[in-house]
Design an enzyme around this catalytic site. Sequence first.
Site, mmCIF file in Angstrom:
data_model
loop_
_atom_site.group_PDB
_atom_site.id
_atom_site.type_symbol
_atom_site.label_atom_id
_atom_site.label_comp_id
_atom_site.label_asym_id
_atom_site.label_seq_id
_atom_site.Cartn_x
_atom_site.Cartn_y
_atom_site.Cartn_z
ATOM 1 N N THR A 14 -1.039 4.496 1.622
ATOM 2 C CA THR A 14 -1.821 4.577 0.386
ATOM 3 C C THR A 14 -3.219 5.118 0.605
ATOM 4 O O THR A 14 -3.815 4.927 1.677
ATOM 5 C CB THR A 14 -1.930 3.160 -0.228
ATOM 6 O OG1 THR A 14 -2.936 3.175 -1.245
ATOM 7 C CG2 THR A 14 -2.334 2.122 0.788
ATOM 8 N N TYR A 60 -4.683 -5.198 0.125
ATOM 9 C CA TYR A 60 -3.548 -4.273 0.004
ATOM 10 C C TYR A 60 -3.726 -3.104 0.983
ATOM 11 O O TYR A 60 -2.820 -2.767 1.747
ATOM 12 C CB TYR A 60 -3.449 -3.773 -1.442
ATOM 13 C CG TYR A 60 -2.508 -2.611 -1.635
ATOM 14 C CD1 TYR A 60 -1.134 -2.777 -1.535
ATOM 15 C CD2 TYR A 60 -2.993 -1.335 -1.917
ATOM 16 C CE1 TYR A 60 -0.273 -1.710 -1.704
ATOM 17 C CE2 TYR A 60 -2.143 -0.265 -2.100
ATOM 18 C CZ TYR A 60 -0.779 -0.455 -1.993
ATOM 19 O OH TYR A 60 0.069 0.612 -2.162
#
Length: 335
Positions: free
Chosen positions: A125, A149
Amino acid sequence: MSNKSSSLPPVLVTGGAGYIGSHVVLSLLDRGRDVIVIDNLDSGHRDAVPAPAHLEVADIADQERIAKLVTEHRVREVIHLAGSVRVEESVADPLKYYLNNTAKSRSFIAACVAGGVRRFIFSSTAATYGIPAHIPVDERAAVQPINPYGWSKLMTEQMLRDTAQAVPAFDVAILRYFNVAGAEGQGRAGQRTRNATHLIHVVSQVATGKRDHLEIFGTDYDTPDGTCVRDFIHVMDLADIHAMMLDTLSDDAQRARVFNCGYGNGYSVRDVVRAAERVTDRRIPVKTGQRRPGDPPALIACSSQLRRATGWSPRLADLDTIIASSIAWEERFAD
Ligand SMILES: NC(=O)c1ccc[n+]([C@@H]2O[C@H](COP(=O)([O-])OP(=O)(O)OC[C@H]3O[C@@H](n4cnc5c(N)ncnc54)[C@H](O)[C@@H]3O)[C@@H](O)[C@H]2O)c1
Ligand SMILES: O=c1ccn([C@@H]2O[C@H](COP(=O)(O)OP(=O)(O)O[C@H]3O[C@H](CO)[C@@H](O)[C@H](O)[C@H]3O)[C@@H](O)[C@H]2O)c(=O)[nH]1
């Protein structure tokens, strides 16, 4: 493109019952590949797995079962998308993310190595960059996530880098997705993830009357209109990257390469609202709210490495096209 069964061993796709995974499976099937999906259906849907892919309802941490599956089907290629994906939730419950995205990925990678997997693609990501010093951001930029995350994904990246160094013939591509949105054009797949909070999904729900309004999380960022800026990539363009990347990985190489996946176009939250209004010719009611914890002000990709390595060029790089496909999916097909 054909949908014939291939003579190659199947590609193993984790998270194939989820949003991006179901589009990746379609892209592989459209290219004639056989596909096995592993998904525990935590946020995915059984019927989101496109036929004729085979779904094994299993957790990626079920090492014994995965190793058996890989060995039995002589799997050599893996695309690992399964994970937990909500930035805000990761701030509230970080250990969930370190378990599902990091610890369980460790078990999964071990099972793949034990079973003889050679080519491994990992869904990472743009959140690994945190707040980049320069925009567009390229893969050489410092990684400094600002939410759990991003850290949970970066740790898995590192495990893969180290594993690629240690295991002969283990070729890894780490794909750092920017903001993924939109839906496949024929209604075969789209966003159905339970409790999805992605901007374009939420705006599409407002546009189709499923929600009253969009809350804009923060209007005081140091960006042109004060709202956050993101690089939105159409999910079918992203799906194609995976299929093309499999062809650039090699059975002999021992390396881990990182690739940004985005278009290099930045749009603010307000730009997205305006685009949805243009596409629908309807007003999108908005309320302005507080900043959401863990949100970087702006993320825009430089993806020249990806383009060089795979020859990929986007087919659907237009914000209105992305939003129109998302709204059409929401209107006609979503639950
Ligand atoms: N959506 C985005 O904009 C975006 C951006 C960057 C990276 N990513 C990454 O892409 C991947 C897919 O994201 P998505 O948006 O399709 O999310 P999603 O929630 O729709 O899909 C994730 C899938 O993984 C499955 N899953 C989760 N944990 C599992 C486990 N332990 N074992 C087996 N299956 C499990 C879920 O049931 C679901 O089907 C994720 O790894 C995410 O971090 C997404
Ligand atoms: O109801 C909403 C939803 C979002 N936003 C804003 O819109 C932007 C984009 O948010 P969202 O669509 O939730 O995406 P991100 O938080 O940027 O994260 C996505 O994009 C990352 C890569 O950039 C991925 O790693 C994540 O998995 C994926 O959820 C952010 O500024 C949000 O604050 C709102 O203002 N209101």
